[in-house]
Design a protein around this motif. Structure first.
Motif, PDB file in Angstrom:
ATOM      1  N   ASP A   7      56.425  14.837 -33.558  1.00 23.98           N
ATOM      2  CA  ASP A   7      57.466  14.484 -32.589  1.00 23.98           C
ATOM      3  C   ASP A   7      58.804  15.023 -33.104  1.00 23.98           C
ATOM      4  O   ASP A   7      59.220  14.678 -34.212  1.00 23.98           O
ATOM      5  N   PRO A   8      59.490  15.867 -32.331  1.00 24.64           N
ATOM      6  CA  PRO A   8      60.776  16.421 -32.783  1.00 24.64           C
ATOM      7  C   PRO A   8      61.803  15.335 -33.116  1.00 24.64           C
ATOM      8  O   PRO A   8      62.629  15.511 -34.010  1.00 24.64           O
ATOM      9  N   GLU A   9      61.746  14.214 -32.419  1.00 26.15           N
ATOM     10  CA  GLU A   9      62.676  13.117 -32.696  1.00 26.15           C
ATOM     11  C   GLU A   9      62.425  12.525 -34.083  1.00 26.15           C
ATOM     12  O   GLU A   9      63.372  12.223 -34.809  1.00 26.15           O
ATOM     13  N   VAL A  10      61.169  12.396 -34.465  1.00 24.48           N
ATOM     14  CA  VAL A  10      60.832  11.877 -35.792  1.00 24.48           C
ATOM     15  C   VAL A  10      61.282  12.870 -36.860  1.00 24.48           C
ATOM     16  O   VAL A  10      61.817  12.478 -37.903  1.00 24.48           O
ATOM     17  N   LYS A  11      61.094  14.157 -36.603  1.00 23.66           N
ATOM     18  CA  LYS A  11      61.534  15.173 -37.561  1.00 23.66           C
ATOM     19  C   LYS A  11      63.046  15.084 -37.784  1.00 23.66           C
ATOM     20  O   LYS A  11      63.517  15.169 -38.915  1.00 23.66           O
ATOM     21  N   GLU A  12      63.803  14.896 -36.712  1.00 26.37           N
ATOM     22  CA  GLU A  12      65.257  14.770 -36.836  1.00 26.37           C
ATOM     23  C   GLU A  12      65.638  13.510 -37.613  1.00 26.37           C
ATOM     24  O   GLU A  12      66.558  13.536 -38.427  1.00 26.37           O
TER      25      GLU A  12
END
Length: 72
Positions: A7-12
């Motif tokens: 998930d890109p949000e988790v990566k951020e």
């Protein structure tokens, strides 16, 4: 069973959290950012492949932003 892309949000969230600490375990990171550990592990794996973070093998496995922690 394939997990799929992180998930890109988790990566951020992982990158933002690592910017505030020197190093952390994935368990501590998951607790701090309010995500499940498996999602954090998946994000960490992708970020390592993207060369944005690095694994540190000390007494346990730590994760840090690339170049943030010097040699022991």
């Amino acid at each position: 069973m394939a997990k799929g892309p992180a998930d890109p949000e988790v990566k951020e969230k992982v990158l933002a959290y690592l910017d505030t600490v020197e190093k952390a375990t994935s368990k501590d990171m998951a607790k701090a950012i309010g995500e499940v550990k498996s999602a954090v592990d998946n994000a960490v794996k992708e970020l390592a492949i993207e060369d944005k973070i690095e694994y540190l093998y000390l007494t346990t496995t730590f994760i840090a932003l690339k170049g943030k922690v010097g040699a022991p």
